[in-house]
Design an enzyme around this catalytic site. Structure first.
Site, PDB file in Angstrom:
ATOM      1  N   HIS A 146     -10.725 -10.233 -20.275  1.00  0.00           N
ATOM      2  CA  HIS A 146     -12.037 -10.855 -20.079  1.00  0.00           C
ATOM      3  C   HIS A 146     -12.400 -11.870 -21.160  1.00  0.00           C
ATOM      4  CE1 HIS A 146     -12.615  -7.374 -17.353  1.00  0.00           C
ATOM      5  NE2 HIS A 146     -13.589  -8.044 -16.793  1.00  0.00           N
ATOM      6  N   GLY A 199      -8.512 -12.555 -15.659  1.00  0.00           N
ATOM      7  CA  GLY A 199      -8.627 -11.567 -14.588  1.00  0.00           C
ATOM      8  C   GLY A 199      -9.981 -11.580 -13.913  1.00  0.00           C
ATOM      9  N   HIS A 256     -12.287  -7.907  -5.601  1.00  0.00           N
ATOM     10  CA  HIS A 256     -13.506  -7.616  -6.343  1.00  0.00           C
ATOM     11  C   HIS A 256     -14.569  -8.660  -5.999  1.00  0.00           C
ATOM     12  CE1 HIS A 256     -16.011  -7.551 -10.061  1.00  0.00           C
ATOM     13  NE2 HIS A 256     -15.722  -6.262 -10.068  1.00  0.00           N
ATOM     14  N   GLU A 308     -14.770  -2.000  -6.680  1.00  0.00           N
ATOM     15  CA  GLU A 308     -15.938  -2.879  -6.453  1.00  0.00           C
ATOM     16  C   GLU A 308     -15.569  -4.008  -5.494  1.00  0.00           C
ATOM     17  OE1 GLU A 308     -16.909  -3.915 -10.604  1.00  0.00           O
ATOM     18  OE2 GLU A 308     -18.245  -2.200 -10.624  1.00  0.00           O
ATOM     19  N   GLU A 324     -23.131  -4.494  -5.351  1.00  0.00           N
ATOM     20  CA  GLU A 324     -23.480  -4.613  -6.767  1.00  0.00           C
ATOM     21  C   GLU A 324     -24.561  -5.676  -6.951  1.00  0.00           C
ATOM     22  OE1 GLU A 324     -20.129  -5.251  -9.391  1.00  0.00           O
ATOM     23  OE2 GLU A 324     -21.449  -5.878 -11.029  1.00  0.00           O
ATOM     24  N   CYS A 401     -23.702  -5.126 -17.062  1.00  0.00           N
ATOM     25  CA  CYS A 401     -23.629  -6.507 -16.590  1.00  0.00           C
ATOM     26  C   CYS A 401     -24.856  -6.910 -15.773  1.00  0.00           C
ATOM     27  CB  CYS A 401     -22.361  -6.713 -15.749  1.00  0.00           C
ATOM     28  SG  CYS A 401     -22.119  -5.496 -14.445  1.00  0.00           S
ATOM     29  N   CYS A 402     -25.393  -5.956 -14.987  1.00  0.00           N
ATOM     30  CA  CYS A 402     -26.433  -6.334 -14.023  1.00  0.00           C
ATOM     31  C   CYS A 402     -27.793  -6.659 -14.655  1.00  0.00           C
ATOM     32  CB  CYS A 402     -26.592  -5.248 -12.962  1.00  0.00           C
ATOM     33  SG  CYS A 402     -25.102  -4.948 -11.981  1.00  0.00           S
TER      34      CYS A 402
END
Lengths: 636, 636
Positions: A146, A199, A256, A308, A324, A401-402
């Protein structure tokens, strides 16, 4: 008429470059009192101000200090991308500062920008996980590391910070990291040491925006290189990482969900800036595949908890819908780019649906608790271990993250509502406030989505004729527009009602959207909702909650589709909502044997006593006691 | 009448202790030519013989040599429980040797038993992962370490090996490890160093069987200690590990399905051996909760891919059914213990359903490819990344728990079919062959499940009267029994038809089970199959496969429930199956817009052209080309 002017910065997350092929240009809206104003006030006064303390508690800021050498201790957090929580919060705070000066918030932003700058390594590299945990080893695990994903969020935060404050401080950090990445990554034969991709797509759309902000074409070329290297097996060929098939050749969204959507936002950005017809065609094809077969009624995306992931076409489960919150946000970001590129109304139709439902459910009414996943059903007797994938609201997530993603979208929402072109102004979403593009200013007053009347007044206008374009929502079966002495009624050919004339200041246009509640069914291939209907009103999907249906659960309830739906405004409920009241009954089920399957000609009797069903807007669910919830209701 | 005598060992996986409170005693069956004989022949001639090579390739045997110090290299495999693949294969091979002497197989078993013995540490500890990878660190990660789980499978293999071959070699290894565990684990105040349990129950039922085999009560006490320590937070309190609530207090099955089922098998064993009424009551309560609300039509268990978990009550998805093959096996093992303890027929009803459907689908017709998960639907256009959780058959798995588990159940199947008590013989499952209990021998000839005629002949009988009990399957709506001049018809009170008389050798009983194909529906709370029926015939669940329905997929097919079902035997198809032919049609769907949801009063026209539907037995699916499959068929 409220005099809310557009924000200090009239440039939002998407600014078109000078060579852009977009059909429309983003326009600015000053949002006045109303539905979204209230949500944004909660964002500004509850969600965003709590960010620094939450990031401190979770260790994100501590990691930055560790990386800067100004604190001692060990890395905190479970993921290599925890820095992005900080970046997304900074982006949200920057958009918020663009709305309204706020010394406290500006101070927090300045403090945290300095932490980020201090943590950056001299050559521009910045990722606390790799600096602290992996001994500085870089770009060795692109599939999971990441590092470029983090760079993407840093860049987006920096662009927002620059647009909102005109400060170069964070932009310099981002450019230095982008330059470092550009010095490392490139195709074979380029002389760059690594031919690779991340990724998790994200840096690509950020690099296009950095190009737009700085005028530096290298960033555009780097983004184009990355986008086209997906699908060639550099990450092992997995659909999860978007590496199974090149974007240009793909025929369906897969893997994803958030990864897919950020990648497609970037592909759309590139098509917009470069006129790449093949990328545009791929984006249009994939958007159509997504909406026709893989989108929940709420606009939610992602059918699988496992990975996900998007599922198969028409695989749209209810209780195990993943949906999500970040995927809803990514969908809005992508669709807005598609709307600008093509000028087509359907992209804003999906944005509206997602905003009011799949996205907004992600944050509680008080702005302090979150949903990472957004199911369409919670069963009676649901057992929930809590955690990130819980159907119960949570204060913060292990993978957080959200929440800051919600904050940044709400803080920049005024940039997703309207556009302009050489012919005039297009209103995509209806809010009380002022819409401005070039020499045109139009005021709007409405209680939408509770009421379908939208009153528009031309406030500033050039002398020459121009077109006021109003999006007639896809859900709307009846509408009327009064403009001077003329009246227009539907349907439209393409979702746009275009009013072309010479306007004078003070001219009024009234759009009436019929808001009768309605029952909705799905394509019969959506197995999960066979024999069910959903209740909708305007852009709002409604749901039943167990808490409103005492004396039993929801799983024995059947809705009577032959009886009319009623509307009841409830100022006391959930911050003030309009509910839909339907007739239903509770099934009488015979005492169960040990086996719940039986001969089709021996099906149990299903008459039952009548029950009044109260359907609340889906976005407001899970704001009272924990309990059951259903969007789709059996009809027999 | 085939003269197949019971196997060399008439003692199978469950042998009751002298103080047992079981209502029934397991009886032996010699299985003659027919349905299960053929599956067992494939197991004996294809699946089991390939085991050693597969275990060599995957590295399991290599790990044992490494631990023994007789080879060099590094540990192979991804999990701390890879040793169990070897143990389960050894158990399968042992039961197979009990069927028929086989020098080659005996040689392989001897070689691998020696590898296991050599790998054991002097104090009895044995786990190659911890010996090789974790530097000998023991019992420090009970939640994930699987050390006792591995011991459980070693013990079960050793008991099988001892019962089949009378050799002490593997039993000595197992006892030494069990003694070591007993020296380490115990309740606070026992003086044992660790008060703990394994994250994966399994050793408990194995220890009860080791007690039964050796007469050593310490093993029974150790099992009882372990079972009662679940649910007290020793593993962090997670439902996944069965640690949320004590077994005695549980009201529903929950968490990881295989973990739950192995634990309940042990609880049932303990109730059987000790007369613990509270444990028996818990087991009965949980079995009822499982079958009424959490069991798929196929007998498959486990609704979630995520955590391989039971879901909520009535959460029984089709395409995302997990239904791990190991869970079907564990369900059969548990239900058989319940059948023996209580004498009730419903436990063998579930065993029959699971054997013919959810279990048997786990292995291909050629015995060489496997399913780890057993969905009830594969959509048209299904994308499948392969791997352990794939809906496509696989040669071997990264987590290879299922294949040798199937092998051991098939190789010991004759021990799950019949029982005896002081009143006579009970036939639970119908196969051609000889059923023997005490002084009674009954021959059986049948082409079940293709044909419902079961012809029984008393071959040996004592002079005193006794009762021949025949299980009338739960699915059976009509049956007739002719016994001498008497005829009996249903229904029965409790699933048992009891024929009490003085028997003479040569007496004949003919049971006719009506095998008309039938349409089945589910409890209306099973949302996933609303508006659908399944086709069943006898114990077999049928399904449609795309390969039999050319010219289109399965997802646009509707079954016509007003037209009769026909039966067609197809000796050419899938090794010879009886298919059910139904009338259906293909929906005409209007050209889709971009949004698949529409007003309920505007539903698309659904007439379509007729199509003949061919429903094959579910167990035989996925043995031809990859494609779509459906068990539940929409009716409109």
């Amino acid at each position: 008429m409220p005099r809310t002017r557009p924000a200090l910065s009239s440039t939002g997350p998407v600014r078109l470059g000078p060579d852009s092929r977009a059909a429309l240009r983003p326009a600015a809206v000053g949002i006045g009192p109303g539905f979204w104003h209230a949500r944004r006030a909660t964002n500004a006064h509850a969600s965003i101000p709590q960010g620094p303390a939450l990031l401190e508690t979770a260790g994100n800021l501590h990691n930055l200090r560790l990386a800067a050498g100004t604190a001692a201790g060990v890395f905190q957090g479970a993921y290599p991308f925890v820095d992005t929580d900080v970046y997304k919060w900074l982006e949200a705070a920057a958009w918020q500062l663009a709305q309204a000066p706020d010394d406290d918030l500006a101070g927090e932003v300045g403090r945290i920008v300095a932490l980020v700058a201090d943590a950056q390594q001299p050559d521009g590299y910045l990722n606390t996980w790799f600096q602290l945990v992996k001994g500085g080893e870089r770009y060795q695990d692109l599939r999971w590391g990441h590092e470029l994903y983090c760079a993407g969020h840093l860049i987006q935060a920096a662009v927002a910070h620059h647009r909102a404050t005109a400060s170069d401080e964070l932009l310099d950090v981002a450019r230095k990291f982008a330059d470092h990445i550009d010095s490392v990554f490139g195709p074979p034969g380029s002389g760059k040491p690594i031919d690779g991709i991340d990724g998790h797509p994200e840096v690509e759309t950020a690099l296009v925006e950095l190009h737009r902000e700085t005028g530096e074409r290298r960033y555009l070329h780097l983004a184009a290189y990355f986008v086209d290297r997906y699908g060639h097996g550099l990450l092992g060929g997995e659909a999860y990482c978007q590496d199974r098939v090149p974007v240009r050749e793909a025929t369906d969204v897969e893997g994803h969900a958030v990864r897919q959507l950020y990648l497609l936002a970037a592909a759309t950005d590139l098509a917009t800036e470069t006129g790449d017809a093949e990328l545009r065609s791929a984006a249009e094809r994939l958007w159509h595949a997504m909406t026709t077969t893989k989108t929940h009624l709420t606009g939610g995306l992602g059918a699988h908890h496992d990975e996900e992931d998007f599922g198969d076409p028409y695989e749209l489960p209810n209780e195990r819908a993943y949906c999500e919150t970040c995927a809803a946000i990514a969908s809005i970001q992508w669709s807005w780019r598609m709307a600008l590129l093509t000028g087509e109304a359907r992209y804003s139709d999906l944005i509206e649906r997602t905003l009011y439902n799949g996205f907004l459910a992600g944050v509680s009414l008080d702005g302090e608790r979150w949903l990472y996943v957004n199911p369409l059903q919670v069963r009676d007797g649901h057992t929930d271990p809590g955690g990130d994938q819980s159907a119960r609201r949570t204060r913060w997530f292990r993978c957080a993250c959200c929440p800051p993603n919600v904050m940044r979208l709400l803080a920049s929402l005024e940039h997703y509502l309207a556009s302009g072109d050489d012919n005039g102004l297009q209103i995509h979403q209806y809010v009380t406030g002022l819409y401005t593009s070039d020499q045109v200013t139009v005021g709007c007053e409405t209680d939408y989505p509770w009421n379908g009347t939208i009153a528009l007044t031309v406030e500033e206008t050039p002398a020459d004729p121009w077109t006021l374009s109003l999006r007639i929502p896809q859900w709307c079966r009846e509408f009327r527009v009064r403009c001077g002495e003329k009246t227009y009624e539907g349907p439209t050919d393409d979702g746009w009602l275009r009013l072309h004339r010479t306007w004078a200041s003070g001219d009024k246009v009234v759009l009436e959207l019929a808001l009768e509640p309605r029952l909705t069914t799905a394509d019969p291939r959506v197995d999960a909702v066979r024999g069910c209907v959903a209740i909708e009103r305007g852009p709002l999907v409604h749901c039943l909650e167990g808490v409103d249906h005492s004396g039993g659960g929801l799983d024995d309830i059947v809705v009577d589709t032959t009886r009319p739906l009623a509307v009841k405004h409830r100022p006391d409920l959930l911050g003030g909502v309009t509910t839909v009241v339907a007739a239903g009954r509770r099934r009488h089920l015979p005492e169960a044997g040990w086996w719940p399957y039986s001969a089709a000609d021996e099906s149990p009797q299903q008459d039952g006593e009548p029950v009044e069903l109260t359907a609340v807007p889906y976005y407001a669910w899970a704001n009272r006691e924990d309990g059951s919830m259903r969007v789709w209701l059996p009809t027999s």
